[in-house]
Design a protein around this motif. Sequence first.
Motif, PDB file in Angstrom:
ATOM      1  N   LYS A  79      14.569 -33.126  19.644  1.00 53.52           N
ATOM      2  CA  LYS A  79      14.781 -32.072  20.631  1.00 53.52           C
ATOM      3  C   LYS A  79      14.482 -30.737  19.958  1.00 53.52           C
ATOM      4  CE  LYS A  79      18.078 -30.483  24.070  1.00 53.52           C
ATOM      5  NZ  LYS A  79      19.407 -30.710  24.665  1.00 53.52           N
ATOM      6  N   VAL A  80      13.665 -29.908  20.606  1.00 61.55           N
ATOM      7  CA  VAL A  80      13.265 -28.635  20.028  1.00 61.55           C
ATOM      8  C   VAL A  80      13.467 -27.507  21.036  1.00 61.55           C
ATOM      9  CG1 VAL A  80      11.599 -29.612  18.420  1.00 61.55           C
ATOM     10  CG2 VAL A  80      10.846 -28.985  20.703  1.00 61.55           C
ATOM     11  N   TYR A  81      13.720 -26.316  20.509  1.00 70.07           N
ATOM     12  CA  TYR A  81      13.835 -25.097  21.305  1.00 70.07           C
ATOM     13  C   TYR A  81      12.512 -24.360  21.190  1.00 70.07           C
ATOM     14  CZ  TYR A  81      15.318 -20.451  22.758  1.00 70.07           C
ATOM     15  OH  TYR A  81      15.418 -19.244  23.403  1.00 70.07           O
ATOM     16  N   ILE A  82      11.957 -23.934  22.303  1.00 68.25           N
ATOM     17  CA  ILE A  82      10.655 -23.263  22.313  1.00 68.25           C
ATOM     18  C   ILE A  82      10.872 -21.755  22.326  1.00 68.25           C
ATOM     19  CG2 ILE A  82       8.489 -22.982  23.563  1.00 68.25           C
ATOM     20  CD1 ILE A  82       9.045 -25.822  24.728  1.00 68.25           C
ATOM     21  N   LYS A  83      10.512 -21.104  21.206  1.00 71.84           N
ATOM     22  CA  LYS A  83      10.672 -19.653  21.070  1.00 71.84           C
ATOM     23  C   LYS A  83       9.463 -18.904  21.592  1.00 71.84           C
ATOM     24  CE  LYS A  83      11.972 -18.404  16.973  1.00 71.84           C
ATOM     25  NZ  LYS A  83      12.346 -18.251  15.571  1.00 71.84           N
ATOM     26  N   ALA A  84       8.289 -19.516  21.502  1.00 77.09           N
ATOM     27  CA  ALA A  84       7.043 -18.908  21.971  1.00 77.09           C
ATOM     28  C   ALA A  84       6.067 -20.034  22.268  1.00 77.09           C
ATOM     29  CB  ALA A  84       6.465 -17.981  20.910  1.00 77.09           C
ATOM     30  N   PRO A 106       3.500 -19.897  29.055  1.00 76.01           N
ATOM     31  CA  PRO A 106       4.611 -18.974  28.831  1.00 76.01           C
ATOM     32  C   PRO A 106       5.905 -19.351  29.559  1.00 76.01           C
ATOM     33  CG  PRO A 106       2.614 -17.771  29.413  1.00 76.01           C
ATOM     34  CD  PRO A 106       2.318 -19.223  29.594  1.00 76.01           C
ATOM     35  N   ARG A 107       5.821 -20.171  30.597  1.00 76.80           N
ATOM     36  CA  ARG A 107       7.041 -20.596  31.304  1.00 76.80           C
ATOM     37  C   ARG A 107       7.941 -21.465  30.436  1.00 76.80           C
ATOM     38  NH1 ARG A 107       4.933 -23.758  36.260  1.00 76.80           N
ATOM     39  NH2 ARG A 107       3.664 -24.595  34.590  1.00 76.80           N
ATOM     40  N   ALA A 108       7.402 -22.018  29.359  1.00 76.66           N
ATOM     41  CA  ALA A 108       8.172 -22.895  28.481  1.00 76.66           C
ATOM     42  C   ALA A 108       9.081 -22.122  27.529  1.00 76.66           C
ATOM     43  CB  ALA A 108       7.230 -23.788  27.678  1.00 76.66           C
ATOM     44  N   VAL A 109       8.826 -20.846  27.329  1.00 75.23           N
ATOM     45  CA  VAL A 109       9.608 -20.031  26.388  1.00 75.23           C
ATOM     46  C   VAL A 109      11.079 -19.996  26.795  1.00 75.23           C
ATOM     47  CG1 VAL A 109       9.902 -17.722  25.429  1.00 75.23           C
ATOM     48  CG2 VAL A 109       7.613 -18.633  25.779  1.00 75.23           C
ATOM     49  N   GLY A 110      11.949 -20.249  25.815  1.00 75.57           N
ATOM     50  CA  GLY A 110      13.386 -20.222  26.056  1.00 75.57           C
ATOM     51  C   GLY A 110      13.946 -21.547  26.542  1.00 75.57           C
ATOM     52  N   ARG A 111      13.110 -22.550  26.636  1.00 76.61           N
ATOM     53  CA  ARG A 111      13.554 -23.867  27.093  1.00 76.61           C
ATOM     54  C   ARG A 111      13.572 -24.861  25.936  1.00 76.61           C
ATOM     55  NH1 ARG A 111      12.757 -24.752  32.877  1.00 76.61           N
ATOM     56  NH2 ARG A 111      12.003 -22.841  33.826  1.00 76.61           N
ATOM     57  N   THR A 112      14.164 -26.002  26.163  1.00 79.72           N
ATOM     58  CA  THR A 112      14.139 -27.082  25.178  1.00 79.72           C
ATOM     59  C   THR A 112      13.312 -28.228  25.723  1.00 79.72           C
ATOM     60  OG1 THR A 112      16.188 -28.009  26.043  1.00 79.72           O
ATOM     61  CG2 THR A 112      16.379 -26.515  24.163  1.00 79.72           C
ATOM     62  N   GLY A 113      12.788 -29.020  24.822  1.00 79.36           N
ATOM     63  CA  GLY A 113      11.996 -30.189  25.191  1.00 79.36           C
ATOM     64  C   GLY A 113      12.031 -31.187  24.053  1.00 79.36           C
ATOM     65  N   TYR A 114      11.258 -32.230  24.188  1.00 76.85           N
ATOM     66  CA  TYR A 114      11.237 -33.300  23.204  1.00 76.85           C
ATOM     67  C   TYR A 114       9.831 -33.504  22.666  1.00 76.85           C
ATOM     68  CZ  TYR A 114      15.915 -34.335  24.773  1.00 76.85           C
ATOM     69  OH  TYR A 114      17.247 -34.227  25.069  1.00 76.85           O
ATOM     70  N   ILE A 115       9.719 -33.693  21.355  1.00 74.58           N
ATOM     71  CA  ILE A 115       8.439 -33.944  20.696  1.00 74.58           C
ATOM     72  C   ILE A 115       7.904 -35.301  21.164  1.00 74.58           C
ATOM     73  CG2 ILE A 115       7.309 -34.398  18.460  1.00 74.58           C
ATOM     74  CD1 ILE A 115       8.022 -31.470  18.787  1.00 74.58           C
ATOM     75  N   VAL A 116       6.627 -35.349  21.511  1.00 77.20           N
ATOM     76  CA  VAL A 116       5.989 -36.570  21.967  1.00 77.20           C
ATOM     77  C   VAL A 116       5.245 -37.262  20.834  1.00 77.20           C
ATOM     78  CG1 VAL A 116       4.215 -37.488  23.527  1.00 77.20           C
ATOM     79  CG2 VAL A 116       5.760 -35.689  24.315  1.00 77.20           C
ATOM     80  N   ASP A 117       4.641 -36.491  19.943  1.00 81.25           N
ATOM     81  CA  ASP A 117       3.749 -37.020  18.908  1.00 81.25           C
ATOM     82  C   ASP A 117       4.457 -37.963  17.942  1.00 81.25           C
ATOM     83  OD1 ASP A 117       1.500 -35.356  19.745  1.00 81.25           O
ATOM     84  OD2 ASP A 117       2.696 -33.697  18.966  1.00 81.25           O
ATOM     85  N   VAL A 146       5.087 -31.077  23.354  1.00 82.02           N
ATOM     86  CA  VAL A 146       6.499 -31.052  23.745  1.00 82.02           C
ATOM     87  C   VAL A 146       6.561 -31.359  25.243  1.00 82.02           C
ATOM     88  CG1 VAL A 146       8.606 -29.667  23.829  1.00 82.02           C
ATOM     89  CG2 VAL A 146       6.950 -29.295  21.996  1.00 82.02           C
ATOM     90  N   ASP A 147       7.399 -32.319  25.616  1.00 81.00           N
ATOM     91  CA  ASP A 147       7.518 -32.738  27.013  1.00 81.00           C
ATOM     92  C   ASP A 147       8.953 -32.568  27.493  1.00 81.00           C
ATOM     93  OD1 ASP A 147       6.725 -33.722  29.468  1.00 81.00           O
ATOM     94  OD2 ASP A 147       6.558 -35.806  28.816  1.00 81.00           O
ATOM     95  N   GLN A 148       9.165 -32.763  28.770  1.00 81.59           N
ATOM     96  CA  GLN A 148      10.465 -32.644  29.421  1.00 81.59           C
ATOM     97  C   GLN A 148      11.022 -31.227  29.267  1.00 81.59           C
ATOM     98  OE1 GLN A 148      13.029 -35.803  28.111  1.00 81.59           O
ATOM     99  NE2 GLN A 148      11.571 -37.374  28.670  1.00 81.59           N
ATOM    100  N   VAL A 149      10.127 -30.258  29.414  1.00 85.14           N
ATOM    101  CA  VAL A 149      10.493 -28.855  29.281  1.00 85.14           C
ATOM    102  C   VAL A 149      11.104 -28.335  30.577  1.00 85.14           C
ATOM    103  CG1 VAL A 149       9.593 -26.541  28.815  1.00 85.14           C
ATOM    104  CG2 VAL A 149       8.675 -28.499  27.571  1.00 85.14           C
ATOM    105  N   GLY A 150      10.594 -28.783  31.688  1.00 84.16           N
ATOM    106  CA  GLY A 150      11.098 -28.349  32.984  1.00 84.16           C
ATOM    107  C   GLY A 150      10.510 -29.197  34.088  1.00 84.16           C
TER     108      GLY A 150
END
Length: 59
Positions: free
Chosen positions: A7-12, A17-28, A42-46
């Motif tokens: 699980k990662v937090y997307i800073k930029a 740009p809609r992904a900024v400030g959200r969390t998602g999961y690494i797919v690779d 990164v998937d499952q961001v929104g």
Amino acid sequence: MFNANDKVYIKACGYDPRAVGRTGYIVDEIPPGPLTQGRWTVDQVGLFIGPVLCHPARS
């Protein structure tokens, strides 16, 4: 270094740009290469945001 399902937090994110400030999961399953220019998928961001490519950053 990330692993699949981390699980990662997307800073930029220049990819979406809609992904900024959200969390998602690494797919690779393996570290990204030249095809993605070193960016991780990164998937499952929104609900309305598909997988995005993001550069890793350490703070």
